[in-house]
Structures are given as structure tokens and as C-alpha cells.
Design a protein around this motif. Structure first.
Motif: not given
Length: 472
Positions: A223-228, A248-252, A256-261
Motif C-alpha cells: 500500500m501507499d499513502g492512498d491505501g492498498i 481497512q479503507p478508513t483510517f487504516h 492512518g491512510a484513507v483509501l482514495s475515492a
């Protein structure tokens, strides 16, 4: 000599004599003991009663006192449990041992230690008064102690359905006893033992332990800063044939990353194309720091690909063990069947208390106050780290959750830093256990919710800086 002293002396003498007897042998009569040891009948009676209470002897009215067939082990005798190594050999390595031992006794740090480990709120951040009032109201309900439905109380299922968003019905909700037990049930229900389960790398150690306990093989997906990463996720499905993804898409946790829209849609599409399930661990739904929290993946899923997991434990209290699974189709029937096998239902008084808690204005006030407090604490910890430990890399300041994820300089190791921190009165989480495979670098997870106040966070970083300058 006092009666108590005489009794202790006689008990010690009788223990020595009994050690030379066989089970079932008869002890001398009370009259003989009185004459032999020069004590009174009360002393003899008390000594026999103490030995009988300990299981050393048994008394038979009208017959006498006899050596017990099964003598208890004395306190000073060493136990021998080595036989268990043979009995457990076929089970393989315990998947939970590493989780328990990785950071020491997290529940009972030494006095004066500042807690930057763990994943729960400090008592001062918990809605203690609202919880107490909710539990009191729940206890007054006439049916509070009746058996609860397998799927959970209807009002609570409706609350979780509304929380998940449009398109989710109460019939899609199964109330659980917190998130960890539900996660264990999901792994056992969805994937076959011996099979792979795809996970973000890094990820929540409790998920790794639960997957391994279910006989599954965690496979990391970077994963990176935008999630998996959806491209690598597609490759992982193709190479492993996995039928399950945990994310964990939200506040991993821990990054703490959030999967981008854009990726939220892509990840669900890739999983659906693989004919697989996606477990969405939405533990941090109520842990945002003031910004709008993205909709759960399950809210936009119409095909039953997403199995949603959430909990009230994190934003309320470690002992409010109430969570929910949202699923559609045959998998829900399977989960309800497993619930009957595991524990029948979640305790009704706790469900009633949860309904009372989240249905009052006090809950909304608590969430607003918690959001502000977490945002302030996060900023305090991040600022202190930038000031005191500028060579520790913080990828980003999260917009929600309870933790910061830091990469250590190449000159430091996790074990050395964690040990030195402990010696300086700071408890931290070493990063290795968050990786399903070999970690790419040394990391620490630092929490900002378990400390008493923001001042403790500043002091903890000062101690960390001192610890790394003078490792112990």
C-alpha cells in the motif's frame, strides 16, 4: 502456646506423616493424636479440618480419617506441564503467541509509564457518565435479561444499518460481541483452512493472528499513502487464487491512510472480478478528527462482495464489546449458523445499553468532543516528534484514528528503541508485528489516545529522544 500455633504445628507434623502413607490409609484416632502429641481435642479437630479442606485427607463419620486418594500439589512443588508439548504438537505453532508477547504486558504497564501503545481511549476520553446512565436504564427494562435474538436486537441492528448508509437494511446486520471475535468468525466462515487471505502490508496484527488461527495464510499486498494498490491487488488475486481480502479503507491501522475515492471503487471491482469477498474493517468510523469520513464500501455494494465489520468499542470503552457484521446472501446464513455454534447471541443487557447510549444526545456530544480531542492530541504528538526526533519519518499526519506510524532511521532497530523506551518509561508498539512478511524497514506505531493528556505526549517524546541518545 496459642491454639492457632498448636494447630499449625500439628498440621505440619501430620503432613510429614501422611507423606509416608498410601492413599486410603487410616490416620490415628483423635484420642491417639491427643495422647501422642500432647494437644487438646480442639487443636486436633482444627488440624483435621484444615487438612480436609486442603484435600489432603477425607473424614468418614463413625469410621475415621483417611489419606485422600488424590493429594493436592503443595505450593512449593514445581508443576510439570511438559506433556502438553506432545499433545499440542499436531496443532502447530500458536498463531497468537507472537501477538501477546511482541510488546509485553500491554494491559499493565509499570507505574509512571506513559502509554503510547495499545488501541483504546484513555479513561478521560471515554463517555463514562453516559455509559453508566445507559447501563442503568437498560437494566430497568423488564426484558433486559431475556434471551436475545441470534442476529441481535432489532433497534440495534437498525442503528448499525443507518450508520453504514443507504442501501443497508437491518436484516443485513448481525450484532457481535465486539470486533475481534467477529473477525475471527469471518475468517473461519468465508475461507477454507490452508488457503490464502490477502491483507494490506502493513496491517492490524489482530487480523493476522485471527487469520492464522483459522488456518489461513496471510499474503501481503503493498500500500501507499492512498491505501492498498489496486494493480498489485489484481496481481495477488491472480497469483494466489485467494477468495478473501481483508482491508481497512478508513483510517487504516497502523498507517492512518484513507483509501482514495478512485481506489475505493477499483478495489471492490477487482475483488468482485476475482469472485472473492472483501472484509471491510471499519473500526475507526467514529474516530475522525473533524473532517468528513468517507462512506463505507458496503454502502455502494449491491452484489454481496463486501462484508462490513464495525464496532462501538473504540469510540466508547474497551468493555463495551458491541460490534456488527453487515453481509448479504448465503454468507449471512452461514454467519448466523456459526453464531449458534460459538455463543448463541451477544449478551442482551450490553445490547440494550448500546441502544440506550447511541440513541441519546449525549452520544453525539461525546463524538464531537472526542473528534476535537483526538485532533489536538495527534497534532501535539506530531509536533513534538518533528521537534525532538526530526530524523524519524512520519509519512503523513492522519485525519482520523488513534496512531502515528513512523519509520526509524537506518541506524536504529525496533527492538533497541522499544527496549530503551521502556527503560525510560514509555510503552510503544514495535512495527515488525504489523507486517505479514518480512518488514521493509524498522517502524514504530505511537498512539495518542491512551495517554492521560497532551502534556504526557510531549513528555513521552522527550523521553524517547533521551532513550535513543542513550540507549539502555
Amino acid at each position: 502456646m496459642s491454639d492457632s500455633s498448636s494447630t499449625e504445628v500439628l498440621v505440619a507434623i501430620l503432613r510429614t506423616e501422611i507423606a509416608g502413607l498410601a492413599p486410603g490409609d487410616r490416620l490415628p484416632s483423635s484420642r491417639d493424636l491427643i495422647a501422642r502429641h500432647g494437644v487438646g481435642p480442639v487443636t486436633v479437630s482444627r488440624a483435621i479440618a484444615q487438612l480436609a479442606a486442603e484435600g489432603v485427607v477425607v473424614t468418614r463419620p463413625g469410621s475415621g480419617t483417611y489419606v485422600s486418594a488424590r493429594r493436592p500439589r503443595h505450593v512449593d512443588e514445581a508443576s510439570d506441564t511438559s506433556w502438553q508439548a506432545v499433545a499440542l504438537a499436531g496443532r502447530g505453532q500458536d498463531p497468537v503467541t507472537g501477538l501477546v508477547e511482541a510488546d509485553g504486558p500491554a494491559d499493565s504497564p509499570q507505574a509512571g509509564t506513559i502509554a503510547l501503545h495499545g488501541g483504546y481511549l484513555h479513561e478521560g476520553l471515554q463517555p463514562a457518565r453516559a455509559l453508566g446512565a445507559a447501563l442503568a436504564r437498560a437494566a430497568r427494562r423488564p426484558d433486559a435479561w431475556h434471551r436475545a435474538p441470534v442476529a441481535g436486537l432489532a433497534p440495534l441492528r437498525a442503528i448499525f444499518a443507518r450508520q453504514a448508509g443507504t442501501g443497508v437494511d437491518p436484516e443485513d446486520v448481525l450484532v457481535t460481541g465486539g470486533g475481534q471475535g467477529a473477525l475471527s468468525m469471518l475468517f473461519r466462515a468465508i475461507a477454507a483452512p490452508g488457503g490464502p487471505v490477502l491483507v494490506e502490508s502493513p496491517t492490524y496484527p489482530g487480523a493476522l493472528a485471527a487469520a492464522r488461527a483459522a488456518g489461513l495464510r496471510p499474503v501481503p499486498v503493498p500500500m501507499d499513502g492512498d491505501g492498498i494498490r489496486p494493480d498489485l491487488l489484481a496481481d495477488a488475486f491472480a497469483m494466489t487464487g485467494a477468495r478473501l481480502l481483508y482491508c481497512q479503507p478508513t483510517f487504516h491501522n497502523p498507517t492512518g491512510a484513507v483509501l482514495s475515492a478512485e481506489r475505493r471503487r477499483q478495489v471492490v471491482d477487482v475483488t468482485r472480478a476475482a469472485g472473492a469477498f472483501l472484509i471491510e474493517d471499519d473500526f475507526a468510523r467514529h474516530l475522525g478528527h473533524g473532517r468528513t469520513v468517507p462512506r463505507p464500501l458496503v454502502a455502494d455494494d449491491r452484489d454481496g462482495t463486501v462484508v462490513h465489520l464495525t464496532s462501538l468499542t473504540k469510540p466508547a470503552s474497551p468493555s463495551l464489546r458491541i460490534g456488527a457484521v453487515i453481509a448479504r446472501g448465503p454468507v449471512m446464513q452461514r454467519l448466523q449458523g456459526m453464531r449458534l455454534v460459538d455463543d448463541f447471541f451477544t449478551a442482551r443487557p450490553l445490547q440494550e445499553a448500546a441502544v440506550e447510549l447511541v440513541s441519546t444526545p449525549a452520544w453525539d456530544r461525546h463524538l464531537r468532543a472526542l473528534s476535537s480531542a483526538l485532533r489536538d492530541r495527534c497534532a501535539v504528538l506530531a509536533d513534538a516528534l518533528a521537534r525532538e526526533l526530526p530524523d524519524w519519518t512520519l509519512a503523513h499526519v492522519p485525519a482520523g484514528g488513534l496512531h502515528l506510524w513512523l519509520r526509524l532511521p537506518a541506524t536504529l532497530t525496533e527492538a533497541a528503541v522499544a527496549g530503551a523506551a521502556r527503560a525510560h518509561g514509555v510503552a510503544v508498539n514495535a512495527g515488525r508485528r504489523y507486517f505479514p512478511a518480512e518488514p521493509p524497514a524498522a517502524h514504530l506505531r505511537l498512539g495518542f489516545a491512551a495517554a492521560a493528556d497532551p502534556a504526557e505526549l510531549t513528555e513521552a517524546v522527550r523521553r524517547l529522544a533521551a532513550a535513543t541518545r542513550r540507549p539502555s
